[in-house]
Design an enzyme around this catalytic site. Structure first.
Site, PDB file in Angstrom:
ATOM      1  N   CYS A  31       0.765  -1.057   0.159  1.00 19.13           N
ATOM      2  CA  CYS A  31       0.415   0.118  -0.097  1.00 19.13           C
ATOM      3  C   CYS A  31       0.995   0.993  -0.400  1.00 19.13           C
ATOM      4  O   CYS A  31       1.538   1.497   0.983  1.00 19.13           O
ATOM      5  CB  CYS A  31      -0.648   0.327   1.196  1.00 19.13           C
ATOM      6  SG  CYS A  31      -1.745   1.350   1.453  1.00 19.13           S
ATOM      7  N   CYS A  34       0.245   3.749   3.111  1.00 18.05           N
ATOM      8  CA  CYS A  34       0.700   3.622   3.980  1.00 18.05           C
ATOM      9  C   CYS A  34       1.667   3.563   4.579  1.00 18.05           C
ATOM     10  O   CYS A  34       2.410   3.668   5.307  1.00 18.05           O
ATOM     11  CB  CYS A  34       0.313   1.668   3.836  1.00 18.05           C
ATOM     12  SG  CYS A  34      -1.480   1.243   4.466  1.00 18.05           S
TER      13      CYS A  34
END
Length: 103
Positions: A31, A34
């Site tokens: 991600c 993230c």
């Protein structure tokens, strides 16, 4: 101090039974957002002493993501006295994350 990694095995003790508020970052290796949030989470883990800063990898522990209806990552959830009291989705600046902890 690094953020504490949460698993299904330590979730109950570290999050639900914590005597301090807990910031739990739901994330994944792949991600991009993230990865952008990771340095902020690690910085908070080194600075914040009156709360626990924790992370759970949704690929490794999908049951925890499902339990809290995490559909988008990163998702930050603040737990207080075993209850989820505040949720934020997406990358947030450090000051907004600190505000989340002051619930």
């Amino acid at each position: 101090m690094a953020a504490l990694h949460i698993t299904k095995d330590n979730f109950e003790a570290e999050v639900l039974q914590s005597d301090k508020p807990v910031l739990l970052d739901f994330w994944a290796e792949w991600c991009g957002p993230c990865k952008m949030l990771l340095p902020v989470i690690e910085e908070l883990a080194g600075e914040v002493t009156d709360a626990k800063i924790c992370k759970v990898n949704v690929d490794d522990h999908p049951e925890l993501a499902q339990r809290y209806r995490v559909m988008t990552i990163p998702t930050l959830i603040v737990f207080k006295d075993g209850e989820a009291v505040n949720t934020s989705i997406g990358v947030k600046p450090k000051n907004e994350i600190l505000e989340m902890l002051n619930v």
